[in-house]
Every structure is written in C-alpha cells, then in structure tokens.
Design an enzyme around this catalytic site. Sequence first.
Site, PDB file in Angstrom:
ATOM      1  N   LYS A 127     -10.570   5.469   2.681  1.00 12.78           N
ATOM      2  CA  LYS A 127      -9.757   4.737   1.711  1.00 12.78           C
ATOM      3  C   LYS A 127     -10.724   3.986   0.812  1.00 12.78           C
ATOM      4  O   LYS A 127     -11.510   3.154   1.277  1.00 12.78           O
ATOM      5  CB  LYS A 127      -8.815   3.750   2.401  1.00 12.78           C
ATOM      6  CG  LYS A 127      -7.951   2.958   1.407  1.00 12.78           C
ATOM      7  CD  LYS A 127      -7.053   1.953   2.099  1.00 12.78           C
ATOM      8  CE  LYS A 127      -5.845   2.669   2.652  1.00 12.78           C
ATOM      9  NZ  LYS A 127      -4.804   1.715   3.118  1.00 12.78           N
ATOM     10  N   GLU A 159       0.831  -1.206   0.000  1.00 14.00           N
ATOM     11  CA  GLU A 159       0.000   0.000   0.000  1.00 14.00           C
ATOM     12  C   GLU A 159       0.865   1.255   0.000  1.00 14.00           C
ATOM     13  O   GLU A 159       0.511   2.262  -0.608  1.00 14.00           O
ATOM     14  CB  GLU A 159      -0.896   0.033   1.237  1.00 14.00           C
ATOM     15  CG  GLU A 159      -1.946  -1.040   1.291  1.00 14.00           C
ATOM     16  CD  GLU A 159      -2.734  -0.942   2.568  1.00 14.00           C
ATOM     17  OE1 GLU A 159      -3.856  -0.395   2.517  1.00 14.00           O
ATOM     18  OE2 GLU A 159      -2.236  -1.395   3.626  1.00 14.00           O
ATOM     19  N   TYR A 179     -11.258  28.271   0.677  1.00 11.09           N
ATOM     20  CA  TYR A 179     -11.305  26.846   0.336  1.00 11.09           C
ATOM     21  C   TYR A 179      -9.967  26.386  -0.233  1.00 11.09           C
ATOM     22  O   TYR A 179      -9.526  25.273   0.025  1.00 11.09           O
ATOM     23  CB  TYR A 179     -12.377  26.555  -0.729  1.00 11.09           C
ATOM     24  CG  TYR A 179     -13.755  27.017  -0.424  1.00 11.09           C
ATOM     25  CD1 TYR A 179     -14.449  26.496   0.659  1.00 11.09           C
ATOM     26  CD2 TYR A 179     -14.381  27.955  -1.232  1.00 11.09           C
ATOM     27  CE1 TYR A 179     -15.745  26.903   0.927  1.00 11.09           C
ATOM     28  CE2 TYR A 179     -15.673  28.372  -0.971  1.00 11.09           C
ATOM     29  CZ  TYR A 179     -16.343  27.843   0.114  1.00 11.09           C
ATOM     30  OH  TYR A 179     -17.616  28.236   0.386  1.00 11.09           O
ATOM     31  N   LEU A 191      -4.784   5.658   9.042  1.00  8.50           N
ATOM     32  CA  LEU A 191      -5.620   6.803   8.673  1.00  8.50           C
ATOM     33  C   LEU A 191      -5.904   7.681   9.885  1.00  8.50           C
ATOM     34  O   LEU A 191      -6.067   8.893   9.757  1.00  8.50           O
ATOM     35  CB  LEU A 191      -6.926   6.319   8.052  1.00  8.50           C
ATOM     36  CG  LEU A 191      -6.802   5.551   6.743  1.00  8.50           C
ATOM     37  CD1 LEU A 191      -8.181   5.228   6.183  1.00  8.50           C
ATOM     38  CD2 LEU A 191      -5.962   6.307   5.732  1.00  8.50           C
ATOM     39  N   GLU A 192      -5.967   7.087  11.070  1.00  6.02           N
ATOM     40  CA  GLU A 192      -6.174   7.863  12.291  1.00  6.02           C
ATOM     41  C   GLU A 192      -5.077   8.917  12.455  1.00  6.02           C
ATOM     42  O   GLU A 192      -5.347  10.046  12.871  1.00  6.02           O
ATOM     43  CB  GLU A 192      -6.177   6.936  13.520  1.00  6.02           C
ATOM     44  CG  GLU A 192      -7.365   5.995  13.592  1.00  6.02           C
ATOM     45  CD  GLU A 192      -7.184   4.682  12.833  1.00  6.02           C
ATOM     46  OE1 GLU A 192      -7.967   3.754  13.103  1.00  6.02           O
ATOM     47  OE2 GLU A 192      -6.287   4.566  11.973  1.00  6.02           O
TER      48      GLU A 192
END
Length: 127
Positions: A99, A22, A54, A72-73
């Site tokens: 993901k 990954e 933005y 991801l945390e």
Amino acid sequence: MKTSIFINDIRFHAHHGVMPQERVVGADFTVSVRLGYDFSLAASTDDVADTISYADVYELLRNEMAIASKLLEHVAGRMVDSLRSRFPAIHSIDLSLTKLNPPMGADCSGAGVEIHWTSLNNDKTLA
C-alpha cells in the site's frame, strides 16, 4: 534448471483498508509476483500456449484487487490461492503487495505483505 516468470510493480487503485475512509476513497497499491514453474517447453516451441501468459496472471491479480478487503494479508492470500488454482504447474510463488503512502502518520513509501509459497513445503491453501 530453475525457471520462473515475473511481473514487477503492477499499479492498482483499490479499496482495501481497516479504516472506513480507505474503503470509500481507496488507495494506490503495487503488486509484484514471481511464479516458479518449468517453462522449458515454451523455450523450445516459442508458443504462448506452452507457457503461463503474463496477461492471464495480470487479469487474475486485477480481479482479486477489485474485491475490497480490510487486510492486505487476506488479499495476498486470495491471490496466491487463485494463482495456484488457475495454474497448477506452478511450484513456487513469491508475491508482494504494497500500500503506497499508508495512512499511519509515517513518512514512508509503502507498507505491505509478502508471501513466499512453495509446493515443496506447503500444500495447504492460504485463505
């Protein structure tokens, strides 16, 4: 009055993941963010200098997505901490990081994490 800005489903290709493949090949992700803050001045002046752009939010998120991480945390926590640091007027953040097509053998459109931060109940950093 409660006001916020948001960006939905920003798409990124990044190298986050526990498995070595990954981190080499990468995967596709989406990020959605809602920033709570008082934009009443910008509502009356019509001047981008009186609001949170933005484009600036996107650039911050893009920079954090470029830093490879296992979890991801960890990525989401860095994003929230960076948003809070860069835009101190923010009083709440709702952020989701997904993901797409995660490598876990399940037929799903995505898996991810969400953070719901508010200055009213948490002044600590996340990461």
